[in-house]
Design a protein around this motif. Structure first.
Motif, PDB file in Angstrom:
ATOM      1  N   GLN A   1       0.835  -1.203   0.000  1.00  0.00           N
ATOM      2  CA  GLN A   1       0.000   0.000   0.000  1.00  0.00           C
ATOM      3  C   GLN A   1       0.870   1.254   0.000  1.00  0.00           C
ATOM      4  N   GLU A   2       1.973   1.197   0.727  1.00  0.00           N
ATOM      5  CA  GLU A   2       2.898   2.334   0.778  1.00  0.00           C
ATOM      6  C   GLU A   2       3.490   2.619  -0.610  1.00  0.00           C
ATOM      7  N   GLU A   3       3.878   1.556  -1.318  1.00  0.00           N
ATOM      8  CA  GLU A   3       4.438   1.731  -2.666  1.00  0.00           C
ATOM      9  C   GLU A   3       3.375   2.245  -3.635  1.00  0.00           C
ATOM     10  N   ILE A   4       2.172   1.727  -3.528  1.00  0.00           N
ATOM     11  CA  ILE A   4       1.078   2.186  -4.396  1.00  0.00           C
ATOM     12  C   ILE A   4       0.865   3.684  -4.219  1.00  0.00           C
ATOM     13  N   ARG A   5       0.791   4.121  -2.963  1.00  0.00           N
ATOM     14  CA  ARG A   5       0.624   5.558  -2.673  1.00  0.00           C
ATOM     15  C   ARG A   5       1.797   6.367  -3.229  1.00  0.00           C
ATOM     16  N   LYS A   6       2.999   5.870  -3.023  1.00  0.00           N
ATOM     17  CA  LYS A   6       4.214   6.560  -3.481  1.00  0.00           C
ATOM     18  C   LYS A   6       4.173   6.775  -4.997  1.00  0.00           C
ATOM     19  N   TYR A   7       3.848   5.709  -5.750  1.00  0.00           N
ATOM     20  CA  TYR A   7       3.905   5.810  -7.214  1.00  0.00           C
ATOM     21  C   TYR A   7       2.719   6.571  -7.806  1.00  0.00           C
ATOM     22  N   ILE A   8       1.569   6.497  -7.164  1.00  0.00           N
ATOM     23  CA  ILE A   8       0.441   7.328  -7.621  1.00  0.00           C
ATOM     24  C   ILE A   8       0.787   8.794  -7.385  1.00  0.00           C
ATOM     25  N   LYS A   9       1.300   9.085  -6.201  1.00  0.00           N
ATOM     26  CA  LYS A   9       1.671  10.472  -5.864  1.00  0.00           C
ATOM     27  C   LYS A   9       2.753  10.983  -6.824  1.00  0.00           C
TER      28      LYS A   9
ATOM     29  N   GLU B   1      -8.512   9.162  -4.202  1.00  0.00           N
ATOM     30  CA  GLU B   1      -8.105  10.081  -3.128  1.00  0.00           C
ATOM     31  C   GLU B   1      -6.919  10.944  -3.559  1.00  0.00           C
ATOM     32  N   LEU B   2      -5.903  10.330  -4.157  1.00  0.00           N
ATOM     33  CA  LEU B   2      -4.668  11.048  -4.471  1.00  0.00           C
ATOM     34  C   LEU B   2      -4.736  11.878  -5.751  1.00  0.00           C
ATOM     35  N   THR B   3      -5.679  11.590  -6.636  1.00  0.00           N
ATOM     36  CA  THR B   3      -5.805  12.385  -7.868  1.00  0.00           C
ATOM     37  C   THR B   3      -6.867  13.478  -7.741  1.00  0.00           C
ATOM     38  N   LYS B   4      -7.656  13.428  -6.689  1.00  0.00           N
ATOM     39  CA  LYS B   4      -8.742  14.411  -6.510  1.00  0.00           C
ATOM     40  C   LYS B   4      -8.195  15.843  -6.557  1.00  0.00           C
ATOM     41  N   GLY B   5      -8.843  16.681  -7.371  1.00  0.00           N
ATOM     42  CA  GLY B   5      -8.430  18.073  -7.475  1.00  0.00           C
ATOM     43  C   GLY B   5      -7.163  18.299  -8.273  1.00  0.00           C
TER      44      GLY B   5
ATOM     45  N   ASP C   1      -4.903  17.445 -12.153  1.00  0.00           N
ATOM     46  CA  ASP C   1      -5.135  17.229 -13.591  1.00  0.00           C
ATOM     47  C   ASP C   1      -4.873  15.780 -13.992  1.00  0.00           C
ATOM     48  N   THR C   2      -4.319  14.980 -13.087  1.00  0.00           N
ATOM     49  CA  THR C   2      -4.029  13.577 -13.385  1.00  0.00           C
ATOM     50  C   THR C   2      -5.301  12.757 -13.234  1.00  0.00           C
ATOM     51  N   LYS C   3      -5.595  11.963 -14.252  1.00  0.00           N
ATOM     52  CA  LYS C   3      -6.814  11.164 -14.275  1.00  0.00           C
ATOM     53  C   LYS C   3      -6.502   9.698 -13.970  1.00  0.00           C
ATOM     54  N   ILE C   4      -7.582   8.907 -13.826  1.00  0.00           N
ATOM     55  CA  ILE C   4      -7.413   7.492 -13.492  1.00  0.00           C
ATOM     56  C   ILE C   4      -7.631   6.609 -14.718  1.00  0.00           C
ATOM     57  N   CYS C   5      -6.694   5.682 -14.907  1.00  0.00           N
ATOM     58  CA  CYS C   5      -6.836   4.584 -15.863  1.00  0.00           C
ATOM     59  C   CYS C   5      -6.849   3.313 -15.018  1.00  0.00           C
ATOM     60  N   VAL C   6      -7.801   2.426 -15.277  1.00  0.00           N
ATOM     61  CA  VAL C   6      -7.878   1.172 -14.524  1.00  0.00           C
ATOM     62  C   VAL C   6      -7.715  -0.003 -15.484  1.00  0.00           C
ATOM     63  N   VAL C   7      -7.045  -1.048 -15.029  1.00  0.00           N
ATOM     64  CA  VAL C   7      -6.967  -2.259 -15.839  1.00  0.00           C
ATOM     65  C   VAL C   7      -8.169  -3.134 -15.496  1.00  0.00           C
ATOM     66  N   CYS C   8      -8.729  -3.736 -16.523  1.00  0.00           N
ATOM     67  CA  CYS C   8      -9.900  -4.582 -16.350  1.00  0.00           C
ATOM     68  C   CYS C   8      -9.573  -5.945 -16.923  1.00  0.00           C
TER      69      CYS C   8
ATOM     70  N   ASN D   1     -18.694   3.577 -10.261  1.00  0.00           N
ATOM     71  CA  ASN D   1     -18.351   3.969  -8.898  1.00  0.00           C
ATOM     72  C   ASN D   1     -17.145   4.892  -8.766  1.00  0.00           C
ATOM     73  N   TRP D   2     -16.355   5.037  -9.833  1.00  0.00           N
ATOM     74  CA  TRP D   2     -15.196   5.919  -9.811  1.00  0.00           C
ATOM     75  C   TRP D   2     -15.197   6.742 -11.090  1.00  0.00           C
ATOM     76  N   ASP D   3     -14.469   7.837 -11.068  1.00  0.00           N
ATOM     77  CA  ASP D   3     -14.348   8.683 -12.253  1.00  0.00           C
ATOM     78  C   ASP D   3     -13.205   8.124 -13.101  1.00  0.00           C
ATOM     79  N   ILE D   4     -13.542   7.168 -13.967  1.00  0.00           N
ATOM     80  CA  ILE D   4     -12.529   6.473 -14.763  1.00  0.00           C
ATOM     81  C   ILE D   4     -12.395   7.154 -16.129  1.00  0.00           C
ATOM     82  N   TYR D   5     -11.201   7.635 -16.413  1.00  0.00           N
ATOM     83  CA  TYR D   5     -10.918   8.314 -17.673  1.00  0.00           C
ATOM     84  C   TYR D   5     -10.675   7.296 -18.782  1.00  0.00           C
ATOM     85  N   GLU D   6      -9.862   6.268 -18.467  1.00  0.00           N
ATOM     86  CA  GLU D   6      -9.555   5.224 -19.446  1.00  0.00           C
ATOM     87  C   GLU D   6      -9.556   3.864 -18.765  1.00  0.00           C
ATOM     88  N   LEU D   7      -9.912   2.853 -19.522  1.00  0.00           N
ATOM     89  CA  LEU D   7      -9.883   1.478 -19.035  1.00  0.00           C
ATOM     90  C   LEU D   7      -9.043   0.651 -19.995  1.00  0.00           C
ATOM     91  N   ASP D   8      -8.090  -0.087 -19.447  1.00  0.00           N
ATOM     92  CA  ASP D   8      -7.241  -0.976 -20.248  1.00  0.00           C
ATOM     93  C   ASP D   8      -7.755  -2.403 -20.112  1.00  0.00           C
TER      94      ASP D   8
END
Length: 172
Positions: A31-39, A61-65, A67-74, A94-101
């Protein structure tokens, strides 16, 4: 899509970052690494952070506010079509998903099941587009012949996907 008005070599790091997806996909990340790399992706001003579904709350949580958007793998290719559609709908709803892979079923591509590949991808594309989410389809090109790559790309186009990508980076 953004069309660059200058060459990459003439861009600043901040300008270049707008074209980069920060990958935060390794299954062994803490979880610490995930937060680090998203940030890190947010701090660099990357276009998106690309995350596994289990990291969507942290990414939101970390992209809120920012310009970085969320891409999720499906799904990395082998679930049923119905399962992929259900996953995509859950994420987009349930989330503001910009792109889905999503990974094209390359076993099917290798088997010549091109109609099945197209309809599998199209089902995911249709649900994502309902929510305004772009779909990037990954062809695992290292596992495919040139002819299979060409035919697989035609499946992606016929399915109405927005982008085609060449690799997950996980196939060796």
């Amino acid at each position: 899509a953004m069309i660059p008005n200058k060459k990459a070599c003439d861009m600043s790091a901040a300008e270049l970052a707008k074209y980069v997806d920060q990958s935060v996909l390794k299954p062994e990340f803490t979880q610490e690494e995930i937060r680090k790399y998203i940030k890190e992706g947010v701090d660099f001003g990357c276009a998106t952070v690309c995350v596994n579904p289990a990291s969507l709350d942290v990414a939101a949580e970390l992209t809120k506010g920012t310009d970085t958007k969320i891409c999720v793998v499906c799904d990395f290719g082998l679930s049923t079509t119905a399962s992929k559609v259900q996953q995509a709908e859950e994420y987009c709803k349930n989330w503001d998903i910009y792109e889905l892979d999503v990974v094209a079923n390359y076993g099917w591509i290798r088997s010549g099941l091109y109609d099945e590949v197209t309809s599998d991808i199209k089902a995911v594309v249709d649900i994502c587009h309902k929510y305004g989410t772009a779909v990037k389809v990954i062809l695992e090109t290292d596992a495919l012949t040139k002819e299979q790559i060409v035919k697989g790309t035609k499946c992606v186009v016929a399915a109405g996907a927005d982008f085609v990508k060449s690799s997950t980076g996980f196939y060796t």
